[in-house]
Structure formats: C-alpha cells, structure tokens
Design a protein around this motif. Structure first.
Motif, PDB file in Angstrom:
ATOM      1  N   ALA A  88      10.629   4.860   2.901  1.00  0.00           N
ATOM      2  CA  ALA A  88       9.719   4.859   1.743  1.00  0.00           C
ATOM      3  C   ALA A  88       9.587   3.446   1.170  1.00  0.00           C
ATOM      4  O   ALA A  88       8.484   3.009   0.798  1.00  0.00           O
ATOM      5  CB  ALA A  88      10.225   5.835   0.678  1.00  0.00           C
ATOM      6  N   ALA A  89      10.703   2.711   1.125  1.00  0.00           N
ATOM      7  CA  ALA A  89      10.654   1.335   0.601  1.00  0.00           C
ATOM      8  C   ALA A  89       9.790   0.466   1.508  1.00  0.00           C
ATOM      9  O   ALA A  89       8.957  -0.332   1.040  1.00  0.00           O
ATOM     10  CB  ALA A  89      12.072   0.765   0.508  1.00  0.00           C
ATOM     11  N   ALA A  90       9.964   0.637   2.824  1.00  0.00           N
ATOM     12  CA  ALA A  90       9.181  -0.165   3.778  1.00  0.00           C
ATOM     13  C   ALA A  90       7.704   0.208   3.692  1.00  0.00           C
ATOM     14  O   ALA A  90       6.821  -0.661   3.778  1.00  0.00           O
ATOM     15  CB  ALA A  90       9.709   0.054   5.196  1.00  0.00           C
ATOM     16  N   LYS A  91       7.426   1.471   3.489  1.00  0.00           N
ATOM     17  CA  LYS A  91       6.029   1.912   3.399  1.00  0.00           C
ATOM     18  C   LYS A  91       5.366   1.357   2.133  1.00  0.00           C
ATOM     19  O   LYS A  91       4.223   0.884   2.158  1.00  0.00           O
ATOM     20  CB  LYS A  91       5.986   3.447   3.384  1.00  0.00           C
ATOM     21  N   ALA A 101       6.149  -1.319   0.520  1.00  0.00           N
ATOM     22  CA  ALA A 101       6.001  -2.787   0.553  1.00  0.00           C
ATOM     23  C   ALA A 101       4.902  -3.230   1.518  1.00  0.00           C
ATOM     24  O   ALA A 101       4.424  -4.374   1.450  1.00  0.00           O
ATOM     25  CB  ALA A 101       7.330  -3.425   0.962  1.00  0.00           C
ATOM     26  N   PHE A 102       4.487  -2.345   2.414  1.00  0.00           N
ATOM     27  CA  PHE A 102       3.589  -2.756   3.496  1.00  0.00           C
ATOM     28  C   PHE A 102       2.212  -3.269   3.030  1.00  0.00           C
ATOM     29  O   PHE A 102       1.795  -4.357   3.443  1.00  0.00           O
ATOM     30  CB  PHE A 102       3.439  -1.619   4.519  1.00  0.00           C
ATOM     31  N   PRO A 103       1.481  -2.541   2.157  1.00  0.00           N
ATOM     32  CA  PRO A 103       0.112  -3.004   1.865  1.00  0.00           C
ATOM     33  C   PRO A 103       0.071  -4.428   1.313  1.00  0.00           C
ATOM     34  O   PRO A 103      -0.761  -5.237   1.729  1.00  0.00           O
ATOM     35  CB  PRO A 103      -0.385  -1.979   0.826  1.00  0.00           C
ATOM     36  N   ALA A 104       0.977  -4.741   0.395  1.00  0.00           N
ATOM     37  CA  ALA A 104       0.944  -6.094  -0.193  1.00  0.00           C
ATOM     38  C   ALA A 104       1.378  -7.139   0.828  1.00  0.00           C
ATOM     39  O   ALA A 104       0.840  -8.247   0.873  1.00  0.00           O
ATOM     40  CB  ALA A 104       1.850  -6.137  -1.422  1.00  0.00           C
ATOM     41  N   GLY A 110       3.192  -9.248   9.638  1.00  0.00           N
ATOM     42  CA  GLY A 110       2.748  -8.456   8.490  1.00  0.00           C
ATOM     43  C   GLY A 110       3.323  -7.053   8.413  1.00  0.00           C
ATOM     44  O   GLY A 110       2.903  -6.253   7.572  1.00  0.00           O
ATOM     45  N   ASN A 111       4.273  -6.743   9.286  1.00  0.00           N
ATOM     46  CA  ASN A 111       4.924  -5.423   9.229  1.00  0.00           C
ATOM     47  C   ASN A 111       6.092  -5.447   8.239  1.00  0.00           C
ATOM     48  O   ASN A 111       6.562  -6.509   7.837  1.00  0.00           O
ATOM     49  CB  ASN A 111       5.497  -5.059  10.608  1.00  0.00           C
ATOM     50  N   GLY A 171      12.592 -15.789  -0.330  1.00  0.00           N
ATOM     51  CA  GLY A 171      11.380 -15.394  -1.055  1.00  0.00           C
ATOM     52  C   GLY A 171      10.653 -14.201  -0.468  1.00  0.00           C
ATOM     53  O   GLY A 171       9.519 -13.892  -0.874  1.00  0.00           O
ATOM     54  N   LEU A 172      11.287 -13.492   0.479  1.00  0.00           N
ATOM     55  CA  LEU A 172      10.623 -12.313   1.048  1.00  0.00           C
ATOM     56  C   LEU A 172      10.565 -11.206  -0.012  1.00  0.00           C
ATOM     57  O   LEU A 172      11.582 -10.904  -0.640  1.00  0.00           O
ATOM     58  CB  LEU A 172      11.410 -11.824   2.272  1.00  0.00           C
ATOM     59  N   PRO A 173       9.411 -10.583  -0.207  1.00  0.00           N
ATOM     60  CA  PRO A 173       9.328  -9.516  -1.218  1.00  0.00           C
ATOM     61  C   PRO A 173      10.251  -8.345  -0.884  1.00  0.00           C
ATOM     62  O   PRO A 173      10.486  -8.043   0.292  1.00  0.00           O
ATOM     63  CB  PRO A 173       7.860  -9.075  -1.154  1.00  0.00           C
ATOM     64  N   ASP A 174      10.729  -7.687  -1.922  1.00  0.00           N
ATOM     65  CA  ASP A 174      11.600  -6.521  -1.747  1.00  0.00           C
ATOM     66  C   ASP A 174      10.896  -5.459  -0.911  1.00  0.00           C
ATOM     67  O   ASP A 174       9.698  -5.241  -1.042  1.00  0.00           O
ATOM     68  CB  ASP A 174      11.969  -5.921  -3.114  1.00  0.00           C
ATOM     69  N   GLY A 175      11.661  -4.794  -0.058  1.00  0.00           N
ATOM     70  CA  GLY A 175      11.119  -3.687   0.733  1.00  0.00           C
ATOM     71  C   GLY A 175      10.575  -4.106   2.093  1.00  0.00           C
ATOM     72  O   GLY A 175      10.315  -3.253   2.936  1.00  0.00           O
ATOM     73  N   VAL A 176      10.406  -5.424   2.315  1.00  0.00           N
ATOM     74  CA  VAL A 176       9.883  -5.856   3.623  1.00  0.00           C
ATOM     75  C   VAL A 176      11.000  -5.806   4.680  1.00  0.00           C
ATOM     76  O   VAL A 176      10.745  -5.487   5.834  1.00  0.00           O
ATOM     77  CB  VAL A 176       9.257  -7.268   3.523  1.00  0.00           C
TER      78      VAL A 176
END
Ligand code: NAD
Length: 495
Positions: A47-50, A52-55, A166-167, A192-197
């Motif tokens: 769910a976290a990975a999903k 974070a995906f669109p942004a 971008g995954n 600096g990677l966004p959370d959830g990536v």
C-alpha cells in the motif's frame, strides 16, 4: 536483543509476533532477531509503494537523477560500514564484502544515466503528416526478493534501475542477512528519496507469497535457489506479473592442455573458495583435459592448503558458511563424495579456523577423480568444495557442460584463440569467461544464466534491466489542418 524491523513508508515498523534469530556465522552467536512479516505487514508495504507511485513516476528525470547521484555519493563514502554489516551476518571476509558493495554501486552509477536509457524514438511523416514516437513508462510497485549470499549487491542489481525508471520498490531480503537492506533504506532517505518509494519487508515464505499474489505488485525480480525460483516464476506469472527469477548454478571451468597451469590454479582457488563457495558464479567443477590433471591438482592442492580460514574481520582468506545447518549440509556432501569413491585431496572438515567461539566453518576442500554420477558433481553444494573431473578431450568437456541442467557461468583456460572462440560459440551457458574464472558482466551488460539458472525472459541490469522495469508505448500523432477533412471508414493505408 535488537530486533531488525521492516521499513515501510520512510520509517521503521516494529515486528509482530513472528521473529527469527540472526547469527554471526564466524562466532556462531545469535546477534539479533528479525521480524517475519504477516500478510497484513506485506499489504501495508505494498500500500505504501502504491501510494508513493503516482508522484514518483511524475517526478522529473532531473530530480530523480539528482537523488540517485546523492545515494551514490553517500554509499561510496560509507561503504565500509555496509561491508562490515555484510561480514557480520553473512561471514564473507571484509575485502570480499567491500567488493560486493562496489559491484552494486556500479549499477547505481549505470542508473544515474537513466535519462539517456529512457529515450524513445521518433519517426516524422510515417504517413503523410502523421508522426510516431515511442516512450517507456514505469510499471508501478515492484517486488525484489533476494538470497542470503549477496545482501547488498543482488538487491542493487535491480532497485537502482527500478527506482530511476519511476517505479516504487518493496525489497524482501533473506531473513539470514536482514540488516543491509534497512541500512540502504536509511541511506535513500538521507539522499532525498520520497517516503514509500523504497520499502523493506522482512520475512519468509509468508512475505514472499503475499508479494507474489498481491494485485498491486506489477513485477517480481527474484534471486535464489532453483526450486524456489521456479515456484516464484510460476506463482507470480499465474498472478499476472512480469517476472525474472534467477536460480541456482553448477559452474564448470575447462582447463585445456596448453593453458598456463599456474594461472589456472590461481583462478580455480579464487573462483572455488572465494566467499566460501557461496556464490552463484563460483566454480565447483573443474574439467581437466588430457594429461595435465596430476600437475594441475597438485598446484591447486598446494594453494588450498595455504589458505587461512577464519573470522572475516581478521584478515583471513576465507570465512565461514552462513548457518550451522548449511555447514552440516556441506560437510555431508564431503562425506558422500568420499563414500562414492572420489579422491579427497584436501579435506576441509578438519579445518582449524582463526576465530572465537563456535563458527560454522568448513575449510577449502578438493576432490579429484570425480564422476558425473556423484552427488558432489550433480548438486549445487554452495560451499568450498571443488571437484576435478578428468576428461580426454575438449569435446567431452563441452558435452559435459551442455548436458548439465544449469547454465549460469563457465570459463575456459587456454592460450588457443581458436579453441576459446569455438567454446564461446558452442557452450550453452549465459555468462562465459575466457581465462576469467568468474565472468560477472559489468553493470551496463546484463547478468543472467540459461536453463535452470533463470526463469523468465530478461536478465538483470544493463539495458535488459531497463526494459524489464518499464513498458513501451507507441504514440501516433496527426495535427489536423483544414486540408484533412472527410470521412473514410476503411483501415488506414500507407500513404
Ligand atoms: P533460497 O532460495 O533459499 O532463498 C531465496 C529467497 O527466497 C529468500 O529471500 C528466502 O526468504 C525466500 N524463500 C526461501 N524459501 C522459500 C519458499 N519456500 N517460498 C517462498 N520464498 C522462499 O536461496 P538462498 O539459500 O538464500 O541463496 C542461495 C541460492 O541462490 C543458491 O542456489 C544460489 O545459486 C542462488 N543465487 C543465484 C544467483 C543468480 O544470479 N542466478 C545469485 C545469487 C544466488
């Protein structure tokens, strides 16, 4: 005792009820416990990975590569720290652990070139005033399931490219070596990677099965033993996912009569006993062609007896095996080889290691006069056991390799360019060395075996890796002008 937790959505998530012990193989001591995910933990990671995906997929390539460069810089400046973690949980000597991190870092460096790698093509005027271009797009959340023997490098075969493209990623490390992945998660956050990536799901079969069947996981990269690779491939493809599942190996090295025998003996030692033979590219069968066998075996034996086995932090040549069970399994193969009538030239069962405590050691072991029906030849032992098989000719050596169900790596030692060229052409193996015993391709080539060493169509990293983590789209464009009116229900013709 410290419990190694999951890393989901940019922070640690504590263990639930199930945990497993983590040991230092050089001392035999349990040093920590690791969380074993429940289905709910797995769902939370996906769910976290999903989310974070669109942004992340819409983050510019310029920004994505800046973060990759920062990760590379942090990794490069702190790689000794990661190497020490690997040695303490896997057992390989510190130098070797550092080498593993360096090979992984090379994939990060390759992925820093992602803007170039993602470039599509463009055709102007494919039809009159109609243009076509192609683009490659990210897939979504992808799962990376890794083995114990390369806690940093194997995940890095995949995640730098997956993230750069971008995954978003969920890594399931081996429960025997769980710390490297969360250490790298912290590094990504600092970069600096966004959370959830980048998420880490600790665990066993429950975690793996949750990822293989979850509808929001779009692709699976797996590395491990052949039976599990086959299971992962079949389960994940049945659930509609793209899969690359790299399996086990039995790698052969041919030594032709014209080879430099000292060079070949050095290579056999490095490739047979490096990382205590716990490498999917280790040489475990040496095919000695013609009358060189006595001399070659003597040279290898002399070198093997000179190796110092012990704690990887003490400057030894070779470390322990990963667990007590694995040590017993490897020793059992040595018993079986002896019972089957192979000549035991160097016996690693009686090694006196340079280490404190009750580590999981088997020393370098050399068998001669091994035949292809013996279990020490047939099975992947994954330990420091080198088997010499005597053959009469190049043709017999080649036929032996091509009859083997595995096809990961192989090498030929010769000074005859024609023989080497023939071998390169005829051998049914994915990675070939010519006077190079462990032919692991560089990051900008792709890594993968044939036959039972890989299930799926794409190899790891290089441009095949970029292809695996993206899907293509072809766009046909026409900008209408007033001369293009009119109705025509026919299929468009080339004009
Ligand atoms: P393994 O197959 O036991 O485990 C690999 C992963 O699968 C781990 O994350 C583990 O937790 C998980 N797993 C284990 N049993 C499972 C099950 N029943 N169901 C679902 N998941 C399960 O492999 P290992 O012992 O960790 O690693 C050694 C093996 O990996 C060797 O066979 C080696 O050749 C292979 N390997 C292959 C390559 C390659 O590139 N081909 C590279 C490294 C290692």
């Amino acid at each position: 005792m410290n419990t190694i937790e999951h890393w989901i959505n940019g922070s640690y998530v504590p263990a639930g009820e199930r945990t497993a012990p983590v040991s230092n193989p050089a001392t035999g001591k349990v040093t920590a416990r690791v969380a074993l995910a429940s289905v709910e933990d797995g769902n939370a990671a996906v769910a976290a990975a999903k989310a974070a995906f669109p942004a992340w997929r819409d983050t510019s390539l310029a920004r994505r590569t800046q973060i990759l460069f920062s990760f590379r810089e942090l990794l490069n400046s702190r790689k000794e720290e990661l190497a020490a973690i690997i040695t303490s949980e896997h057992g390989k000597v510190l130098d070797d652990a550092l080498g593993e991190v360096t090979r992984g870092q090379e994939v990060v460096e390759f992925a820093c070139g992602i803007p170039h790698l993602l470039k599509g093509s463009y055709t102007e005027n494919a039809s009159t005033k109609v243009d076509i271009h192609s683009i490659r797009q990210a897939l979504g959340p992808v799962a990376i399931i890794s083995p114990f023997n390369f806690p940093a490098m194997v995940p890095m075969w995949f995640f730098p490219i997956a993230i750069a493209a971008g995954n978003t990623v969920i890594i399931k490390p081996s429960e025997k070596v769980p710390t490297a992945a969360v250490w790298m998660a912290e590094l990504w956050k600092e970069a600096g990677l966004p959370d959830g990536v980048f998420n880490v799901l600790q665990g066993d079969k429950v975690a793996v099965d949750t990822l293989l069947t979850h509808p929001d996981v779009k692709a699976v990269s797996f590395v491990g033993s052949t039976p599990i690779a086959k299971y992962v491939y079949e389960t994940a493809t049945a659930n509609g996912k793209r899969v690359q599942a790299l399996g086990g190996a039995k790698n052969h090295m041919i030594v032709l009569p014209d080879a430099d025998l000292d060079l070949a003996a050095d290579a056999a030692i490095n490739a047979g006993f490096g990382s205590a033979g716990e490498r999917c590219m280790a040489i475990s069968a040496l095919l000695a062609v013609g009358d060189i066998a006595d001399s070659l075996v003597a040279k290898i034996a002399e070198r093997a007896r000179g190796l110092r086995t012990g704690d990887g932090l003490r400057g030894c040549d070779m470390g322990p095996l990963v667990t007590a069970q694995h040590r017993d399994k490897v020793a059992g193969y040595v018993d079986a080889g002896e019972a089957a009538g192979a000549t035991l030239v160097v016996d690693g069962r009686s090694v006196m290691p340079d280490a404190e405590g009750e580590g999981f050691f088997v020393g370098p072991t050399l068998f001669d006069n091994v035949t292809t029906d013996m279990s020490i030849y047939r099975d992947e032992i994954f330990g420091p056991v080198l088997s010499v098989v005597r053959v009469d000719s190049y043709d017999e050596a080649l036929a032996t390799i091509n009859a083997n169900p595995y096809g990961n790596g192989t090498a030929i030692f010769t000074n005859d360019g024609g023989a080497a060229r023939r071998f390169e052409n005829e051998v049914e193996v994915g990675m070939v060395g010519i006077n190079v015993p462990v032919p692991v391709p560089m990051a900008y080539y792709s890594f993968g075996g044939w036959k039972n060493s890989l299930f799926g169509d794409t190899h790891a990293h290089g441009t095949e890796g970029v292809g695996f983590f993206t899907r293509g789209k072809a766009v046909t464009t026409r900008w209408l002008d007033p001369s293009h009116g009119g109705i025509n229900l026919g299929f468009p013709q080339n004009n």
